[in-house]
Design a protein around this motif. Structure first.
Motif, PDB file in Angstrom:
ATOM      1  N   LYS A 251       0.911  -1.401   0.133  1.00 42.09           N
ATOM      2  CA  LYS A 251       0.002   0.068  -0.028  1.00 42.09           C
ATOM      3  C   LYS A 251       0.902   1.389   0.011  1.00 42.09           C
ATOM      4  O   LYS A 251       0.762   2.180  -0.731  1.00 42.09           O
ATOM      5  CB  LYS A 251      -0.626   0.221   1.240  1.00 42.09           C
ATOM      6  CG  LYS A 251      -1.878   1.361   1.278  1.00 42.09           C
ATOM      7  CD  LYS A 251      -2.430   1.520   2.689  1.00 42.09           C
ATOM      8  CE  LYS A 251      -2.951   2.953   2.504  1.00 42.09           C
ATOM      9  NZ  LYS A 251      -2.702   3.645   3.774  1.00 42.09           N
ATOM     10  N   CYS A 285      -3.273 -15.582   7.822  1.00 41.51           N
ATOM     11  CA  CYS A 285      -4.644 -14.857   7.558  1.00 41.51           C
ATOM     12  C   CYS A 285      -5.616 -15.975   7.580  1.00 41.51           C
ATOM     13  O   CYS A 285      -6.620 -15.825   8.386  1.00 41.51           O
ATOM     14  CB  CYS A 285      -4.646 -13.941   6.524  1.00 41.51           C
ATOM     15  SG  CYS A 285      -3.794 -12.407   6.338  1.00 41.51           S
ATOM     16  N   CYS A 365      -8.823  -8.877   0.043  1.00 41.62           N
ATOM     17  CA  CYS A 365      -7.315  -8.998  -0.084  1.00 41.62           C
ATOM     18  C   CYS A 365      -6.906  -7.933  -1.054  1.00 41.62           C
ATOM     19  O   CYS A 365      -6.028  -7.888  -1.679  1.00 41.62           O
ATOM     20  CB  CYS A 365      -7.027 -10.100  -0.819  1.00 41.62           C
ATOM     21  SG  CYS A 365      -7.685 -11.706   0.273  1.00 41.62           S
ATOM     22  N   ASN A 433      -4.987 -11.646  10.896  1.00 41.68           N
ATOM     23  CA  ASN A 433      -4.157 -12.077  11.267  1.00 41.68           C
ATOM     24  C   ASN A 433      -3.286 -11.159  12.477  1.00 41.68           C
ATOM     25  O   ASN A 433      -2.292 -11.852  12.879  1.00 41.68           O
ATOM     26  CB  ASN A 433      -3.016 -12.474  10.327  1.00 41.68           C
ATOM     27  CG  ASN A 433      -2.336 -11.428   9.450  1.00 41.68           C
ATOM     28  OD1 ASN A 433      -2.849 -10.439   9.557  1.00 41.68           O
ATOM     29  ND2 ASN A 433      -1.168 -11.637   8.773  1.00 41.68           N
TER      30      ASN A 433
HETATM   31  N1  LIG Z   1      -2.240  -8.780   7.157  1.00 38.61           N
HETATM   32  C1  LIG Z   1      -1.066  -8.867   6.923  1.00 38.61           C
HETATM   33  O1  LIG Z   1       0.034  -9.264   7.673  1.00 38.61           O
HETATM   34  C2  LIG Z   1      -0.861  -8.205   5.472  1.00 38.61           C
HETATM   35  C3  LIG Z   1       0.643  -7.995   4.993  1.00 38.61           C
HETATM   36  C4  LIG Z   1       0.832  -7.648   3.774  1.00 38.61           C
HETATM   37  C5  LIG Z   1       0.019  -6.764   3.176  1.00 38.61           C
HETATM   38  N2  LIG Z   1      -1.471  -6.664   3.652  1.00 38.61           N
HETATM   39  C6  LIG Z   1      -2.498  -6.095   3.176  1.00 38.61           C
HETATM   40  O2  LIG Z   1      -2.992  -6.733   2.068  1.00 38.61           O
HETATM   41  C7  LIG Z   1      -3.260  -5.981   0.699  1.00 38.61           C
HETATM   42  C8  LIG Z   1      -2.723  -6.682  -0.423  1.00 38.61           C
HETATM   43  O3  LIG Z   1      -1.556  -7.152  -0.761  1.00 38.61           O
HETATM   44  P1  LIG Z   1      -0.789  -7.720  -1.867  1.00 38.61           P
HETATM   45  O4  LIG Z   1       0.424  -7.588  -1.778  1.00 38.61           O
HETATM   46  O5  LIG Z   1      -1.762  -8.884  -2.169  1.00 38.61           O
HETATM   47  O6  LIG Z   1      -1.010  -6.315  -3.019  1.00 38.61           O
HETATM   48  P2  LIG Z   1      -1.346  -6.456  -4.407  1.00 38.61           P
HETATM   49  O7  LIG Z   1      -1.277  -5.433  -5.106  1.00 38.61           O
HETATM   50  O8  LIG Z   1      -0.482  -7.565  -5.200  1.00 38.61           O
HETATM   51  O9  LIG Z   1      -2.760  -7.053  -4.901  1.00 38.61           O
HETATM   52  C9  LIG Z   1      -3.934  -6.538  -4.557  1.00 38.61           C
HETATM   53  C10 LIG Z   1      -4.730  -6.898  -5.715  1.00 38.61           C
HETATM   54  O10 LIG Z   1      -6.249  -6.050  -5.671  1.00 38.61           O
HETATM   55  C11 LIG Z   1      -6.643  -5.678  -6.983  1.00 38.61           C
HETATM   56  N3  LIG Z   1      -7.529  -4.691  -6.739  1.00 38.61           N
HETATM   57  C12 LIG Z   1      -7.553  -3.436  -6.782  1.00 38.61           C
HETATM   58  N4  LIG Z   1      -8.656  -2.792  -6.411  1.00 38.61           N
HETATM   59  C13 LIG Z   1      -9.712  -3.537  -6.755  1.00 38.61           C
HETATM   60  C14 LIG Z   1     -11.014  -3.749  -6.643  1.00 38.61           C
HETATM   61  N5  LIG Z   1     -11.817  -2.658  -6.438  1.00 38.61           N
HETATM   62  N6  LIG Z   1     -11.783  -4.984  -6.592  1.00 38.61           N
HETATM   63  C15 LIG Z   1     -10.992  -5.984  -6.654  1.00 38.61           C
HETATM   64  N7  LIG Z   1      -9.783  -6.219  -6.868  1.00 38.61           N
HETATM   65  C16 LIG Z   1      -9.169  -4.851  -6.690  1.00 38.61           C
HETATM   66  C17 LIG Z   1      -5.609  -5.316  -7.666  1.00 38.61           C
HETATM   67  O11 LIG Z   1      -5.611  -5.368  -9.161  1.00 38.61           O
HETATM   68  C18 LIG Z   1      -4.588  -6.467  -7.081  1.00 38.61           C
HETATM   69  O12 LIG Z   1      -4.570  -7.454  -7.933  1.00 38.61           O
HETATM   70  C19 LIG Z   1      -2.095  -4.970   1.002  1.00 38.61           C
HETATM   71  O13 LIG Z   1      -2.688  -3.565   0.443  1.00 38.61           O
HETATM   72  C20 LIG Z   1      -2.058  -4.814   2.471  1.00 38.61           C
HETATM   73  O14 LIG Z   1      -3.006  -3.747   3.068  1.00 38.61           O
HETATM   74  C21 LIG Z   1      -1.381  -7.364   5.073  1.00 38.61           C
END
Ligand SMILES: NC(=O)c1ccc[n+]([C@@H]2O[C@H](COP(=O)([O-])OP(=O)(O)OC[C@H]3O[C@@H](n4cnc5c(N)ncnc54)[C@H](O)[C@@H]3O)[C@@H](O)[C@H]2O)c1
Length: 485
Positions: A251, A285, A365, A433
């Motif tokens: 992000k 998660c 996600c 998580n």
């Molecule tokens: N809980 C944790 O420990 C942890 C760790 C890392 C990241 N995260 C969170 O997870 C999120 C996702 O991470 P990532 O690395 O998979 O990101 P990423 O950018 O690889 O994947 C996000 C996906 O969502 C899609 N997307 C965007 N807008 C959308 C919509 N309106 N509808 C449907 N799909 C949509 C994008 O095209 C992309 O493929 C991060 O932004 C972060 O907030 C959480």
């Protein structure tokens, strides 16, 4: 069971006006020989306080069970702990409250035995620090702002930086608003060590003002989770040229890229070491999701996965592994194709996915605020929402908090009641998580934790400019092999 009593003579007012007593419990974790010191110090340290009839009893050592947290605390479960029972007047005055509050604060930091265990969770971090020390690395002139979830491994990074000379008073720690298991204790521990700690639930802490007072000149290393802190600091005239930003998340990189600032930041999010973590994050998660819903049948249930990116695609596979019928929502056409190739139905819009009412579960996600109430209304009866990020469920939560009755479900989240049905929001919209959990197990996350430490040290001591974090990833990987051998 041992019982010790500290009694405080009531003040004249308390004697006459507060004969009745109320009982409050404070569970503390400390060795026998620390107990006297802790309680005596707690009572002595509130200047001018009149305990107002306060009596503290400690119930010792064999305190156990859910009240002491032992059952859910395998890391420290076998270490000694005590419970303080405080008898206070039924209408305790501010003094008694102050003493109790202080007891809580004083007893919260980790004990020496607990700190030893925490240190052992991150062998790569410890070895990285040892090598920097041997090489004479000196961080005594550095200023650091560190914004992240206050997990145990973060304590190890910050400890490591202090071992390399960082002055705790020159390091501001800004926690994130999550519900991790040890966040209060980590906060108290950092404060005890002299770090400046901003309240994790108060996003308005004026970091720039702290910097102006505490670090009027010189470079500032800023570690950010989410990009907005760096964005704010780089927008300020006096700080722009001094900030050396490090970003750890998808992000954050998206936010900084959109602002045209990607060239100024050390990008740890897109490193090979971070990509190794994605599967582990996804597992943590889904594992936590399953654990929270351990009394629900999931096999055969429909689950919509919103976002089929680095985490989403792994989460979708794991949910399918649990027997759930996964449907994907993904705005990017290529990622949608990947989902279909993996055997999932995939559509571009969340409303289209929920419209047929077949799914009762939704897993956010995407890392963006994308799930509206209108989509949730169309889901199967009494839907259950969960997210890997704190962003996905924001729109629906805003609606529910305004228009529905909320009922907390202990250790699970919040159930909202509206229109004769319920919407259960697991973890109340926090990343699942990190909700009463500690995310990826620390040893599994150790390579990335060591990379973060390396990035801070190299950025603080290196020449200005943008280094290549892949070189540090190689170093961490080599070190891992060495330790394994
Ligand atoms: N809980 C944790 O420990 C942890 C760790 C890392 C990241 N995260 C969170 O997870 C999120 C996702 O991470 P990532 O690395 O998979 O990101 P990423 O950018 O690889 O994947 C996000 C996906 O969502 C899609 N997307 C965007 N807008 C959308 C919509 N309106 N509808 C449907 N799909 C949509 C994008 O095209 C992309 O493929 C991060 O932004 C972060 O907030 C959480």
């Amino acid at each position: 069971m041992s019982t010790t009593m500290w009694t405080h003579r009531p003040s004249p007012g308390a004697e006459t006006s507060a004969p009745r007593r109320a009982v409050q419990l404070v569970t503390i974790h400390c060795d026998d020989d620390e107990l006297d010191r802790v309680v005596t110090a707690a009572l002595a340290a509130v200047p001018g306080a009149d305990p107002g009839g306060l009596t503290l009893l400690t119930v010792g050592e064999d305190v156990d069970g859910p009240a002491a947290g032992t059952a859910s605390d395998p890391l420290f479960g076998d270490l000694p702990r005590h419970q303080i029972i405080a008898l206070v007047p039924s209408r305790p005055g501010p003094d008694a409250e102050a003493v109790l509050g202080h007891v809580r604060q004083l007893v919260s930091p980790f004990t020496t035995a607990e700190r030893d265990r925490i240190a052992r969770l991150n062998p790569l971090v410890q070895e990285t620090v040892r090598r920097y020390r041997a090489a004479g690395t000196d961080l005594s002139a550095a200023t650091v702002v560190f914004r992240d979830h206050l997990l145990l491994e973060k304590l190890n990074i910050l400890d490591g930086l202090v071992a390399l000379g960082l002055r705790p008073s020159a390091c501001l720690v800004v926690g994130k608003p999550d519900r991790t298991v040890y966040r209060r204790r980590v906060t108290a521990d950092l404060a005890r060590s002299g770090f400046v700690v901003a309240d994790p639930d108060d996003a308005s802490f004026p970091v720039h003002r702290w910097l102006a007072a505490a670090a009027p000149d010189g470079p500032i290393v800023v570690v950010d989770d989410g990009g907005d802190l760096v964005l704010d600091l780089l927008a300020r005239d006096g700080l722009r040229s001094r900030v050396r930003p490090i970003e750890t998340t998808t992000k954050g990189i998206r936010v900084l890229r959109a602002a045209g600032l990607l060239d100024t930041v050390v990008n740890l999010s897109d490193t090979s070491t971070k990509s190794l973590m994605n599967r582990r994050i996804a597992v943590s998660c889904v594992y936590r999701f399953r654990e929270i819903l351990r009394h629900e049948a999931l096999e055969g249930q429909g689950c919509i996965v919103v976002g089929y990116g680095r985490l989403g695609r792994r989460i979708a596979e794991l949910l399918a592994g649990l027997g759930m019928v996964v449907r994907v929502v993904e705005t990017d056409a290529a990622a949608r194709q990947l989902a279909r190739a993996a055997g999932f139905e995939a559509v571009a819009d969340v409303r289209a996915a929920t419209a047929d009412g077949r799914s009762r579960f939704l897993f956010g996600c995407s890392g963006r605020p994308v799930v509206p109430m209108a989509a949730v209304r169309a889901m199967a009866a009494n839907p259950v929402l969960v997210s890997a990020s704190s962003q996905d469920l924001r729109p629906v939560l805003t609606h529910l908090r305004r228009h529905a009755d909320a009922r907390p479900v202990r250790n699970a989240g919040v159930r909202y009641e509206l229109d004769g049905g319920t919407v259960t929001v697991i973890a109340d919209g926090h990343a699942v998580n990190l909700y009463l959990a500690e995310g990826v197990s620390e040893p599994d996350y150790d390579p990335f934790t060591a990379l973060m430490l390396t990035a801070v040290v190299e950025t603080a001591t290196g020449a200005p400019g943008r280094p290549d974090p892949e070189l540090w990833c190689c170093r961490v990987a080599d070190l891992q092999l060495e330790l394994r051998d």
